[in-house]
Design a protein around this motif. Structure first.
Motif, mmCIF file in Angstrom:
data_model
loop_
_atom_site.group_PDB
_atom_site.id
_atom_site.type_symbol
_atom_site.label_atom_id
_atom_site.label_comp_id
_atom_site.label_asym_id
_atom_site.label_seq_id
_atom_site.Cartn_x
_atom_site.Cartn_y
_atom_site.Cartn_z
ATOM 1 N N SER A 1 -8.122 64.054 2.831
ATOM 2 C CA SER A 1 -7.034 64.149 3.798
ATOM 3 C C SER A 1 -5.922 63.146 3.491
ATOM 4 O O SER A 1 -6.132 62.133 2.823
ATOM 5 C CB SER A 1 -7.567 63.884 5.203
ATOM 6 N N THR A 2 -4.725 63.458 4.015
ATOM 7 C CA THR A 2 -3.593 62.540 3.888
ATOM 8 C C THR A 2 -3.908 61.211 4.546
ATOM 9 O O THR A 2 -3.527 60.135 4.064
ATOM 10 C CB THR A 2 -2.338 63.160 4.526
ATOM 11 N N GLU A 3 -4.654 61.276 5.664
ATOM 12 C CA GLU A 3 -5.008 60.056 6.389
ATOM 13 C C GLU A 3 -5.856 59.122 5.528
ATOM 14 O O GLU A 3 -5.703 57.901 5.563
ATOM 15 C CB GLU A 3 -5.763 60.405 7.679
ATOM 16 N N MET A 4 -6.755 59.717 4.713
ATOM 17 C CA MET A 4 -7.602 58.879 3.865
ATOM 18 C C MET A 4 -6.777 58.204 2.769
ATOM 19 O O MET A 4 -7.008 57.038 2.424
ATOM 20 C CB MET A 4 -8.735 59.714 3.234
ATOM 21 N N ILE A 5 -5.834 58.941 2.214
ATOM 22 C CA ILE A 5 -4.967 58.354 1.184
ATOM 23 C C ILE A 5 -4.147 57.207 1.781
ATOM 24 O O ILE A 5 -3.998 56.135 1.174
ATOM 25 C CB ILE A 5 -4.044 59.429 0.582
ATOM 26 N N GLU A 6 -3.623 57.414 3.001
ATOM 27 C CA GLU A 6 -2.856 56.361 3.665
ATOM 28 C C GLU A 6 -3.736 55.161 3.974
ATOM 29 O O GLU A 6 -3.293 54.003 3.875
ATOM 30 C CB GLU A 6 -2.234 56.907 4.954
ATOM 31 N N LEU A 7 -4.983 55.419 4.318
ATOM 32 C CA LEU A 7 -5.933 54.334 4.594
ATOM 33 C C LEU A 7 -6.156 53.501 3.338
ATOM 34 O O LEU A 7 -6.205 52.264 3.387
ATOM 35 C CB LEU A 7 -7.256 54.924 5.090
ATOM 36 N N ALA A 8 -6.279 54.187 2.189
ATOM 37 C CA ALA A 8 -6.457 53.468 0.921
ATOM 38 C C ALA A 8 -5.217 52.640 0.583
ATOM 39 O O ALA A 8 -5.332 51.502 0.092
ATOM 40 C CB ALA A 8 -6.755 54.470 -0.200
ATOM 41 N N GLU A 9 -4.045 53.210 0.852
ATOM 42 C CA GLU A 9 -2.804 52.471 0.584
ATOM 43 C C GLU A 9 -2.707 51.221 1.455
ATOM 44 O O GLU A 9 -2.281 50.157 0.992
ATOM 45 C CB GLU A 9 -1.599 53.386 0.822
ATOM 46 N N ASN A 10 -3.089 51.341 2.712
ATOM 47 C CA ASN A 10 -3.073 50.177 3.612
ATOM 48 C C ASN A 10 -4.066 49.120 3.146
ATOM 49 O O ASN A 10 -3.792 47.911 3.206
ATOM 50 C CB ASN A 10 -3.402 50.601 5.044
ATOM 51 N N CYS A 11 -5.229 49.575 2.667
ATOM 52 C CA CYS A 11 -6.262 48.639 2.202
ATOM 53 C C CYS A 11 -5.744 47.825 1.031
ATOM 54 O O CYS A 11 -6.029 46.628 0.906
ATOM 55 C CB CYS A 11 -7.513 49.414 1.800
ATOM 56 N N ALA A 12 -4.965 48.474 0.150
ATOM 57 C CA ALA A 12 -4.460 47.789 -1.038
ATOM 58 C C ALA A 12 -3.519 46.639 -0.690
ATOM 59 O O ALA A 12 -3.317 45.723 -1.490
ATOM 60 C CB ALA A 12 -3.753 48.793 -1.946
ATOM 61 N N ARG A 13 -2.949 46.689 0.520
ATOM 62 C CA ARG A 13 -1.989 45.654 0.921
ATOM 63 C C ARG A 13 -2.680 44.378 1.404
ATOM 64 O O ARG A 13 -2.051 43.336 1.543
ATOM 65 C CB ARG A 13 -1.065 46.194 2.011
ATOM 66 N N TYR A 14 -3.973 44.471 1.736
ATOM 67 C CA TYR A 14 -4.691 43.291 2.213
ATOM 68 C C TYR A 14 -4.977 42.348 1.041
ATOM 69 O O TYR A 14 -5.378 42.778 -0.050
ATOM 70 C CB TYR A 14 -6.014 43.682 2.872
ATOM 71 N N GLY A 15 -4.814 41.084 1.271
ATOM 72 C CA GLY A 15 -5.141 40.101 0.252
ATOM 73 C C GLY A 15 -6.641 39.858 0.182
ATOM 74 O O GLY A 15 -7.371 40.046 1.166
ATOM 75 N N GLN A 16 -7.098 39.405 -0.980
ATOM 76 C CA GLN A 16 -8.513 39.147 -1.186
ATOM 77 C C GLN A 16 -8.874 37.774 -0.619
ATOM 78 O O GLN A 16 -8.921 36.776 -1.328
ATOM 79 C CB GLN A 16 -8.852 39.212 -2.685
ATOM 80 N N THR A 17 -9.135 37.749 0.690
ATOM 81 C CA THR A 17 -9.495 36.489 1.347
ATOM 82 C C THR A 17 -10.787 36.667 2.113
ATOM 83 O O THR A 17 -11.215 37.788 2.398
ATOM 84 C CB THR A 17 -8.394 36.056 2.332
ATOM 85 N N SER A 18 -11.368 35.534 2.474
ATOM 86 C CA SER A 18 -12.604 35.583 3.247
ATOM 87 C C SER A 18 -12.382 36.256 4.589
ATOM 88 O O SER A 18 -13.216 37.037 5.052
ATOM 89 C CB SER A 18 -13.144 34.165 3.449
ATOM 90 N N ALA A 19 -11.235 35.995 5.223
ATOM 91 C CA ALA A 19 -10.952 36.567 6.532
ATOM 92 C C ALA A 19 -10.785 38.085 6.463
ATOM 93 O O ALA A 19 -11.128 38.815 7.409
ATOM 94 C CB ALA A 19 -9.691 35.931 7.113
#
Length: 305
Positions: free
Chosen positions: A214-232
């Motif tokens: 779904s388009t929603e899943m692709i958008e979810l993946a795009e949002n995930c990519a914006r998160y930095g690799q931190t413990s929080a």
């Protein structure tokens, strides 16, 4: 054949006719023969095997009435391998022309031999749900090679045991591997005729592999990519990576190169590779066991690691 002509579709019945199956040869059909004829759909196969079983039961009943001295009330004679094969009209010529002349039969003829010799085992399996033991299979192989020692030349590989064509425990590869050989294959196919409640071993149905997301899943993946690799951010990224499981599987099935995959799911290489495991397993699996936070959540992750 008249009954099958009435209830089978034209294509399936046509395959029986093309292979010259008649009323006389109908009783010898089984799962393996039907597969070799191109009849692989379960519905028609079940119909054909039901008619075949009814036909054979009728013949057995007629035989018992005509020959009461050989009925089940008389102790059965422990027939030799040769006697069993000689009593089978379709195999008798193979026995006389090849086995008696110490000629190794063709593989399809050896398969027929196995079907004939395994008939009592299959009957117990289908009627009483009694599964044959490994020792029982090995004893049958021993009887075959004792009767026809030259068949030890049929072994599957140079390193394999002499009996490996007929039955090889775990295929010689250790406890977690399936048994192999003509006997094992025939008995495994016979199990396909069992009702679900008769089966000793069952497999969970596999979910169909997604061919789109779904388009929603692709958008979810795009949002995930914006998160930095931190413990929080670890719990949030882990949850999203499990939710985009279908997207990850689709990319793998389409054999996308690693750079393309990482452009869409860059966190696959985050947190020392933990996200690969999380993304491969479905979100339902993680939700039901709460593994994202209880097992995969790192106790100490410094920012940027």
């Amino acid at each position: 054949m008249d009954e099958l002509n009435r209830i089978l579709d034209d294509e399936t019945f046509g395959k029986l006719v093309d292979n010259k199956i008649t009323d006389a040869s109908l009783a010898f059909l089984d799962q393996e023969i039907l597969d070799s004829m191109g009849i692989v759909a379960m519905g028609p196969k079940l119909i054909i095997m039901s008619v075949v079983n009814n036909l054979n039961e009728t013949k057995d009943t007629i035989s018992e009435v005509a020959n009461p001295s050989t009925s089940s009330t008389t102790p059965a004679k422990d027939l030799t391998v040769r006697e069993i094969l000689e009593s089978h009209p379709k195999f008798r010529s193979i026995l006389q022309d090849k086995l008696d002349a110490k000629i190794v039969p063709k593989e399809n003829e050896l398969k027929l031999m196995v079907r004939v010799l395994c008939a009592p085992i299959v009957e117990r399996l289908t009627k009483e749900s009694v599964y044959p033991t490994t020792e029982e299979k090995k004893k049958l192989v021993a009887k075959i090679l004792q009767q026809f020692p030259f068949l030890n030349a049929t072994k599957r590989s140079v390193d394999g045991p002499e009996y490996s064509l007929f039955f090889w425990k775990n295929g010689g590869q250790g406890a977690k591997h399936e048994h192999t050989g003509l006997i094992q294959t025939h008995l495994r196919n016979a199990c396909k005729n069992l009702l679900p409640e008769q089966r000793k071993f069952t497999h969970s149905p596999k979910s169909p592999a997604p061919d789109s997301v779904s388009t929603e899943m692709i958008e979810l993946a795009e949002n995930c990519a914006r998160y930095g690799q931190t413990s929080a951010n670890y719990p949030v990224i882990a949850k999203i990576m499990s939710d985009v499981h279908d997207l990850h599987m689709m990319l793998l099935r389409e054999k996308k190169d690693i750079q393309s995959v990482l452009r869409i799911l860059p966190h696959l290489i985050s947190y020392n590779g933990r996200m690969v495991i999380i993304s491969v397993l479905s979100s339902e699996y993680f939700n039901s066991f709460n593994l994202i936070n209880t097992f995969y959540f790192p106790k100490t992750i410094s920012n940027g690691v």
